[in-house]
Design a protein around this motif. Structure first.
Motif, PDB file in Angstrom:
ATOM      1  N   PRO A 203      19.858  -9.718 -51.653  1.00  0.00           N
ATOM      2  CA  PRO A 203      19.753  -8.983 -50.386  1.00  0.00           C
ATOM      3  C   PRO A 203      18.337  -8.502 -50.067  1.00  0.00           C
ATOM      4  CG  PRO A 203      20.536  -7.521 -52.102  1.00  0.00           C
ATOM      5  CD  PRO A 203      20.373  -8.877 -52.744  1.00  0.00           C
ATOM      6  N   HIS A 204      17.388  -8.757 -50.959  1.00  0.00           N
ATOM      7  CA  HIS A 204      16.058  -8.191 -50.801  1.00  0.00           C
ATOM      8  C   HIS A 204      15.272  -8.925 -49.719  1.00  0.00           C
ATOM      9  CE1 HIS A 204      16.972  -6.081 -54.514  1.00  0.00           C
ATOM     10  NE2 HIS A 204      17.269  -7.243 -55.066  1.00  0.00           N
ATOM     11  N   ARG A 205      14.431  -8.156 -49.039  1.00  0.00           N
ATOM     12  CA  ARG A 205      13.549  -8.722 -48.016  1.00  0.00           C
ATOM     13  C   ARG A 205      12.138  -8.849 -48.590  1.00  0.00           C
ATOM     14  NH1 ARG A 205      13.548  -4.774 -43.338  1.00  0.00           N
ATOM     15  NH2 ARG A 205      13.828  -3.275 -45.055  1.00  0.00           N
ATOM     16  N   PHE A 206      11.542 -10.019 -48.383  1.00  0.00           N
ATOM     17  CA  PHE A 206      10.198 -10.264 -48.900  1.00  0.00           C
ATOM     18  C   PHE A 206       9.240 -10.541 -47.759  1.00  0.00           C
ATOM     19  CE2 PHE A 206      13.004 -11.418 -52.407  1.00  0.00           C
ATOM     20  CZ  PHE A 206      12.395 -10.824 -53.491  1.00  0.00           C
ATOM     21  N   ASP A 207       7.997 -10.149 -47.972  1.00  0.00           N
ATOM     22  CA  ASP A 207       6.931 -10.423 -47.015  1.00  0.00           C
ATOM     23  C   ASP A 207       5.841 -11.181 -47.767  1.00  0.00           C
ATOM     24  OD1 ASP A 207       5.149 -10.467 -44.934  1.00  0.00           O
ATOM     25  OD2 ASP A 207       4.509  -8.380 -45.186  1.00  0.00           O
ATOM     26  N   SER A 208       5.644 -12.455 -47.409  1.00  0.00           N
ATOM     27  CA  SER A 208       4.644 -13.270 -48.092  1.00  0.00           C
ATOM     28  C   SER A 208       3.254 -12.823 -47.669  1.00  0.00           C
ATOM     29  CB  SER A 208       4.856 -14.750 -47.761  1.00  0.00           C
ATOM     30  OG  SER A 208       3.966 -15.557 -48.492  1.00  0.00           O
ATOM     31  N   VAL A 209       2.538 -12.154 -48.585  1.00  0.00           N
ATOM     32  CA  VAL A 209       1.241 -11.557 -48.250  1.00  0.00           C
ATOM     33  C   VAL A 209       0.069 -12.355 -48.806  1.00  0.00           C
ATOM     34  CG1 VAL A 209       2.219  -9.237 -48.091  1.00  0.00           C
ATOM     35  CG2 VAL A 209       1.279 -10.038 -50.276  1.00  0.00           C
ATOM     36  N   LEU A 210       0.343 -13.314 -49.683  1.00  0.00           N
ATOM     37  CA  LEU A 210      -0.749 -14.105 -50.263  1.00  0.00           C
ATOM     38  C   LEU A 210      -0.233 -15.500 -50.597  1.00  0.00           C
ATOM     39  CD1 LEU A 210      -3.687 -14.208 -51.539  1.00  0.00           C
ATOM     40  CD2 LEU A 210      -2.538 -13.755 -53.726  1.00  0.00           C
ATOM     41  N   GLU A 211      -1.019 -16.503 -50.229  1.00  0.00           N
ATOM     42  CA  GLU A 211      -0.775 -17.878 -50.650  1.00  0.00           C
ATOM     43  C   GLU A 211      -2.023 -18.374 -51.357  1.00  0.00           C
ATOM     44  OE1 GLU A 211       0.346 -20.341 -47.401  1.00  0.00           O
ATOM     45  OE2 GLU A 211       2.194 -19.234 -46.972  1.00  0.00           O
ATOM     46  N   CYS A 212      -1.866 -18.816 -52.586  1.00  0.00           N
ATOM     47  CA  CYS A 212      -3.007 -19.272 -53.378  1.00  0.00           C
ATOM     48  C   CYS A 212      -2.548 -20.438 -54.242  1.00  0.00           C
ATOM     49  CB  CYS A 212      -3.538 -18.137 -54.247  1.00  0.00           C
ATOM     50  SG  CYS A 212      -4.887 -18.631 -55.344  1.00  0.00           S
ATOM     51  N   PRO A 213      -3.190 -21.609 -54.161  1.00  0.00           N
ATOM     52  CA  PRO A 213      -2.720 -22.772 -54.908  1.00  0.00           C
ATOM     53  C   PRO A 213      -3.016 -22.716 -56.404  1.00  0.00           C
ATOM     54  CG  PRO A 213      -4.735 -23.317 -53.739  1.00  0.00           C
ATOM     55  CD  PRO A 213      -4.351 -21.931 -53.299  1.00  0.00           C
TER      56      PRO A 213
END
Length: 289
Positions: A203-213
Motif C-alpha cells: 500500500p506504500h506510495r513512492f516518489d522516484s527522486v533519483l535515477e542513476c545507472p
C-alpha cells in the motif's frame, strides 16, 4: 587398462553439476534425459561405482561422483586447450554480448580476457545496460549471449546460473522513514526491474527522486540519506540500515548467462562453456561489490 572415460560423458556429468540435475543438464546439452542418463551409466560401468546419489532431496553426487567431477574439469579443460592450440580449424566468428554494469567488473571480465586469448579469431562486441534492456536486446536477436540479473523465479531451464543473491530494502540510519507521505525512492533508471517490482508492491506510495545507472551512485545516495532503495546483497554495506518488516519481502535474484535460442553459433557456445567452467570451479562467481 581397457576402460575409457568418454569426453562427452564427462561433459554430461559437469552439466549435471552446473545445472542442478539430469533434466536441466539434458536441456542445456540439447539431449534427451535418457541420453544423458545413458552417458552417466557408461561412466559408472567403466568405473564400477555409482556416481549419482539418486536420493530425493539429497546431494546430487556420491563421493565418487564428486571426485570424478574434479577430474572431469581438468580433463575437459586440457582437451579443449589442446583442440584450441593444435586444431587445424581455429574457431572464428563474432559474438554480440550484452552485460549489466556490475558483471563488467566481475570475473566475467577475466573470463573474456582468457576467451580472447584462446580464440583470437573470434570478435567479441559488448553492450552494457540495465538487465531489462539486455533481456530485450537478446529477445530481439540483437545479442547472441547475455549476462544479466533476473528474478530467481524467472530463470529459464537453459540458463547458466552464475550465482544467486537476495534483495534488501535499505536506507541511511539517519534517514527518517515515514509512510504517511510518499517515500523517496532511489532507482537505477526507469528500466530498473528492482524499481518496477518495488513501486508496485503493497500500500506504500513512492516518489522516484533519483535515477542513476551506477550501483556506486545508488550506494552513495543511500548513505547520504536521500531515500530508500532496493539493493542486492553484494552492494549492501555496513553503513546502511536494512529495513525489515515494513515493505514486502523482495524475491531472490539470480545472475545468469543466457543465449539466443536461434543464434547459438559455435563461438557463442564456446563462450558459454568458458563461463560454465568458471562457475564449476568457483563458488560463487560473484560480481564486485
Amino acid at each position: 587398462m581397457a576402460e575409457r572415460l568418454e569426453i562427452d560423458a564427462l561433459r554430461a556429468l559437469l552439466a549435471i553439476s552446473a545445472h542442478g540435475g539430469v533434466t536441466r543438464a539434458a536441456e542445456h546439452l540439447a539431449l534427451s534425459q535418457s541420453a544423458v542418463s545413458h552417458k552417466i551409466r557408461r561412466l559408472e560401468l567403466a568405473l564400477d561405482c555409482d556416481l549419482l546419489a539418486r536420493r530425493p532431496g539429497g546431494p546430487l553426487f556420491t563421493d565418487a561422483g564428486q571426485r570424478l567431477c574434479d577430474y572431469a574439469r581438468r580433463i575437459t579443460d586440457l582437451h579443449d586447450e589442446a583442440l584450441s592450440a593444435l586444431g587445424k580449424k581455429p574457431l572464428t566468428g563474432a559474438i554480440r554480448l550484452g552485460m549489466t554494469e556490475d558483471t563488467t567488473t566481475s570475473r566475467i571480465a577475466r573470463i573474456l580476457g582468457r576467451f580472447t586469448r584462446l580464440y583470437p579469431d573470434v570478435q567479441v562486441r559488448t553492450r552494457t545496460s540495465q538487465s531489462l534492456n539486455v533481456q530485450r536486446w537478446l529477445k530481439a536477436g540483437e545479442l547472441d549471449v547475455a549476462v544479466m540479473q533476473v528474478f530467481r523465479h524467472d530463470v529459464m531451464p537453459d540458463d547458466l546460473t552464475l550465482f544467486e543473491d537476495t534483495l534488501h530494502w535499505v536506507k541511511s540510519p539517519e534517514f527518517p522513514l515515514g509512510t504517511s507521505s510518499p517515500i523517496p525512492f532511489l532507482s537505477f533508471d526507469n528500466q530498473c526491474f528492482y524499481r518496477q517490482w518495488g513501486i508496485g508492491q503493497g500500500p506504500h506510495r513512492f516518489d522516484s527522486v533519483l535515477e542513476c545507472p551506477s550501483a556506486t551512485g545508488i550506494q552513495s545516495a543511500v548513505r547520504s540519506g536521500l531515500g530508500v532503495a532496493l539493493l542486492n546483497g553484494l552492494h549492501v554495506t555496513a553503513d546502511m540500515e536494512v529495513i525489515d518488516d515494513v515493505f514486502p519481502d523482495p524475491p531472490r535474484i539470480a545472475y545468469v548467462a543466457r543465449t539466443h535460442l536461434k543464434r547459438r553459433n559455435p563461438a557463442a557456445i564456446a563462450l558459454i562453456n568458458e563461463i560454465g567452467k568458471e562457475v564449476e570451479n568457483t563458488t560463487p562467481l560473484q560480481a564486485a561489490g
